[in-house]
Motif scaffolding. Structure first.
Motif, PDB file in Angstrom:
ATOM      1  N   VAL A 134       0.743  -1.066   0.005  1.00 25.64           N
ATOM      2  CA  VAL A 134       0.052  -0.144  -0.128  1.00 25.64           C
ATOM      3  C   VAL A 134       0.891   1.263  -0.042  1.00 25.64           C
ATOM      4  CG1 VAL A 134      -0.239   0.455   2.501  1.00 25.64           C
ATOM      5  CG2 VAL A 134      -2.270   0.811   0.900  1.00 25.64           C
ATOM      6  N   SER A 135       1.945   0.980   0.362  1.00 28.40           N
ATOM      7  CA  SER A 135       3.071   2.293   0.436  1.00 28.40           C
ATOM      8  C   SER A 135       3.326   3.089  -1.060  1.00 28.40           C
ATOM      9  CB  SER A 135       4.317   2.006   1.233  1.00 28.40           C
ATOM     10  OG  SER A 135       4.936   1.213   0.609  1.00 28.40           O
ATOM     11  N   ARG A 136       3.044   1.945  -1.958  1.00 27.46           N
ATOM     12  CA  ARG A 136       3.392   2.215  -3.292  1.00 27.46           C
ATOM     13  C   ARG A 136       2.364   3.003  -3.889  1.00 27.46           C
ATOM     14  NH1 ARG A 136       4.684  -3.913  -4.445  1.00 27.46           N
ATOM     15  NH2 ARG A 136       6.690  -4.059  -3.160  1.00 27.46           N
ATOM     16  N   ILE A 137       1.100   3.037  -3.127  1.00 24.43           N
ATOM     17  CA  ILE A 137       0.018   3.784  -3.967  1.00 24.43           C
ATOM     18  C   ILE A 137      -0.435   4.919  -2.970  1.00 24.43           C
ATOM     19  CG2 ILE A 137      -0.497   1.688  -5.252  1.00 24.43           C
ATOM     20  CD1 ILE A 137      -3.011   1.441  -3.427  1.00 24.43           C
ATOM     21  N   VAL A 138      -0.246   5.194  -1.987  1.00 23.58           N
ATOM     22  CA  VAL A 138      -0.644   6.288  -0.933  1.00 23.58           C
ATOM     23  C   VAL A 138       0.548   7.192  -0.506  1.00 23.58           C
ATOM     24  CG1 VAL A 138      -2.535   5.003  -0.269  1.00 23.58           C
ATOM     25  CG2 VAL A 138      -0.591   4.869   1.047  1.00 23.58           C
ATOM     26  N   GLY A 139      -0.031   8.332  -0.067  1.00 23.69           N
ATOM     27  CA  GLY A 139       1.199   9.218   0.429  1.00 23.69           C
ATOM     28  C   GLY A 139       1.380   9.246   1.952  1.00 23.69           C
ATOM     29  N   ARG A 140       0.201   8.749   2.464  1.00 26.07           N
ATOM     30  CA  ARG A 140       0.275   8.727   4.135  1.00 26.07           C
ATOM     31  C   ARG A 140       1.345   7.673   4.650  1.00 26.07           C
ATOM     32  NH1 ARG A 140      -5.816   6.436   4.286  1.00 26.07           N
ATOM     33  NH2 ARG A 140      -5.643   7.670   2.434  1.00 26.07           N
ATOM     34  N   ASP A 141       1.482   7.779   5.885  1.00 26.43           N
ATOM     35  CA  ASP A 141       2.399   7.116   6.576  1.00 26.43           C
ATOM     36  C   ASP A 141       1.985   5.478   6.648  1.00 26.43           C
ATOM     37  OD1 ASP A 141       4.090   9.243   7.239  1.00 26.43           O
ATOM     38  OD2 ASP A 141       3.368   9.660   9.346  1.00 26.43           O
ATOM     39  N   THR A 142       2.592   4.735   6.563  1.00 22.89           N
ATOM     40  CA  THR A 142       2.374   3.254   6.484  1.00 22.89           C
ATOM     41  C   THR A 142       2.686   2.313   7.487  1.00 22.89           C
ATOM     42  OG1 THR A 142       3.780   2.524   4.759  1.00 22.89           O
ATOM     43  CG2 THR A 142       1.595   3.278   3.794  1.00 22.89           C
ATOM     44  N   ARG A 143       3.951   2.824   8.247  1.00 25.90           N
ATOM     45  CA  ARG A 143       4.595   1.871   8.944  1.00 25.90           C
ATOM     46  C   ARG A 143       4.007   1.347  10.133  1.00 25.90           C
ATOM     47  NH1 ARG A 143       9.362   4.704  12.257  1.00 25.90           N
ATOM     48  NH2 ARG A 143       7.555   5.494  13.331  1.00 25.90           N
ATOM     49  N   ASP A 144       2.987   1.765  10.711  1.00 21.15           N
ATOM     50  CA  ASP A 144       2.069   1.374  11.832  1.00 21.15           C
ATOM     51  C   ASP A 144       0.865   1.151  11.457  1.00 21.15           C
ATOM     52  OD1 ASP A 144       4.356   1.787  13.654  1.00 21.15           O
ATOM     53  OD2 ASP A 144       3.827   3.887  13.698  1.00 21.15           O
ATOM     54  N   MET A 145       0.364   0.992  10.089  1.00 20.72           N
ATOM     55  CA  MET A 145      -1.075   0.488  10.041  1.00 20.72           C
ATOM     56  C   MET A 145      -1.195  -1.023  10.278  1.00 20.72           C
ATOM     57  SD  MET A 145      -1.544   1.976   5.904  1.00 20.72           S
ATOM     58  CE  MET A 145      -2.024   3.700   5.713  1.00 20.72           C
ATOM     59  N   ASP A 146      -2.634  -0.876  10.822  1.00 18.93           N
ATOM     60  CA  ASP A 146      -3.008  -2.423  11.056  1.00 18.93           C
ATOM     61  C   ASP A 146      -3.825  -2.905   9.743  1.00 18.93           C
ATOM     62  OD1 ASP A 146      -5.693  -1.262  10.958  1.00 18.93           O
ATOM     63  OD2 ASP A 146      -5.829  -1.175  13.046  1.00 18.93           O
ATOM     64  N   ALA A 147      -4.192  -4.116   9.741  1.00 25.42           N
ATOM     65  CA  ALA A 147      -4.909  -4.491   8.478  1.00 25.42           C
ATOM     66  C   ALA A 147      -5.920  -3.745   8.043  1.00 25.42           C
ATOM     67  CB  ALA A 147      -5.583  -6.015   8.744  1.00 25.42           C
ATOM     68  N   ALA A 148      -6.917  -3.258   8.792  1.00 23.54           N
ATOM     69  CA  ALA A 148      -7.949  -2.470   8.666  1.00 23.54           C
ATOM     70  C   ALA A 148      -7.565  -1.268   7.748  1.00 23.54           C
ATOM     71  CB  ALA A 148      -9.024  -2.086   9.756  1.00 23.54           C
ATOM     72  N   GLN A 149      -6.790  -0.571   8.411  1.00 27.23           N
ATOM     73  CA  GLN A 149      -6.102   0.575   7.775  1.00 27.23           C
ATOM     74  C   GLN A 149      -5.464   0.399   6.489  1.00 27.23           C
ATOM     75  OE1 GLN A 149      -3.567   1.532  11.103  1.00 27.23           O
ATOM     76  NE2 GLN A 149      -5.064   3.214  11.997  1.00 27.23           N
ATOM     77  N   ILE A 150      -4.713  -0.592   6.284  1.00 28.88           N
ATOM     78  CA  ILE A 150      -4.049  -0.883   4.903  1.00 28.88           C
ATOM     79  C   ILE A 150      -5.350  -1.073   4.004  1.00 28.88           C
ATOM     80  CG2 ILE A 150      -2.933  -2.562   3.708  1.00 28.88           C
ATOM     81  CD1 ILE A 150      -1.424  -3.287   6.306  1.00 28.88           C
ATOM     82  N   ALA A 151      -6.126  -1.921   4.269  1.00 29.35           N
ATOM     83  CA  ALA A 151      -7.363  -1.977   3.198  1.00 29.35           C
ATOM     84  C   ALA A 151      -8.212  -0.806   3.111  1.00 29.35           C
ATOM     85  CB  ALA A 151      -8.562  -3.115   3.857  1.00 29.35           C
TER      86      ALA A 151
END
Length: 304
Positions: A114-131
């Motif tokens: 998901v880090s390849r398609i969004v500009g927000r921080d992704t390091r601490d995302m859980d599964a729901a936030q990733i989706a």
């Protein structure tokens, strides 16, 4: 007819690696132009005026390139190819589906994808936030990468599509409120907002109509206004009730959590990889309706 064939070609081939390993993608060329003007003009005094000059040069160059391609006597084959390249439906769906596949493997793989398609921080995302991030990107890019190029082609042909793409590229590179780009990127950001105003609202309409969900139309404007973007909220506000999800909401940028409001706040917030798959299916249904509209309008124009 040219736009219809371009949409079909894009849906069939997407972004073939073998081609772009050998030739520069037009979007890459546009990006180089933006970067070059940023390096040369974004300095000293009067940066807003310099930014206006930069976007005018980019628009003029894109329009001239489009006019040149359409003037080549080749039965429209080159125009079909360029229009297909400037559309991004197949590649959008492929990138979003890649997040679903990665998330099913592990949260770590999902964050990387998901880090390849969004500009927000992704390091601490859980599964729901990733989706949720993948689904929001799908909605926004359906407007920016598919419906808006189609709209501007129908308004002004290939030159109009190319002008839109260079403005959208410039906005993605310099249209940020940072110390370096707040003044210089002002014109790019404002022109991108203007050029996306109608396509964003059409995207919401196409999404709802393709799912027999026009009864949600009355609630879309209110939810769209809750989004931080004047345009991105419209496709998100349409896709959210179709999927039964709450989108947007809190997310982190540059290490700081920001409490953005929810879109379709009453929807389900426990998103997962299956919801990403459902969003991809929704994109294809919307694309199918857009294709029918484009084909019918093209036929009417041909017979008129």
């Amino acid at each position: 007819m040219i736009l219809t064939l371009a949409m079909l070609l894009d849906a069939w081939l997407g972004e073939p690696d073998w081609l772009w390993r050998r030739f520069p993608h037009p979007a890459v060329t546009m990006g180089r132009g933006v970067a070059g003007l940023d390096a040369r003009l974004n300095r000293g005094a009067m940066r807003r005026a310099r930014g206006v000059a930069a976007i005018l040069l980019l628009v003029a160059g894109a329009a001239l390139a489009g006019l040149t391609i359409t003037a080549i006597p080749d039965l429209g084959l080159l125009e079909i190819a360029f229009a297909a390249i400037l559309l991004a439906h197949r590649s959008l769906v492929d990138h979003v589906r890649a997040v679903a596949r990665a998330l099913r493997a592990s949260p770590e793989a999902g964050r990387e994808a998901v880090s390849r398609i969004v500009g927000r921080d992704t390091r601490d995302m859980d599964a729901a936030q990733i989706a949720r991030a993948a689904i929001e990107s799908a909605a926004e890019n359906l407007s920016d990468g598919v419906i808006a190029p189609i709209f501007w082609y129908m308004i002004a042909g290939l030159p109009g599509m190319m002008v839109y793409k260079v403005v959208n590229t410039a906005d993605s590179m310099i249209g940020y409120r940072t110390p370096r780009h707040e003044a210089f990127g002002w014109a790019a950001a404002r022109l991108d907002d203007v050029m996306n105003w109608m396509p964003a609202r059409l995207t919401a309409l196409v999404l709802l109509a393709s799912h027999g969900a026009l009864h949600h139309l009355s609630r879309v404007p209110g939810d769209a206004r809750r989004h931080r973007s004047p345009n991105a909220g419209w496709p998100e506000a349409a896709l959210a009730p179709i999927l039964g999800l709450a989108l947007a909401g809190p997310r982190s940028y540059d290490g700081r959590m920001q409490d953005f409001p929810w879109v379709n706040a009453g929807g389900r917030r426990t998103t997962n990889s299956a919801d990403i798959d459902a969003a991809c299916a929704a994109l294809w249904r919307a694309w199918g309706l857009a294709l029918i509209v484009v084909a019918v309008l093209g036929l009417v124009g041909h017979l008129a």
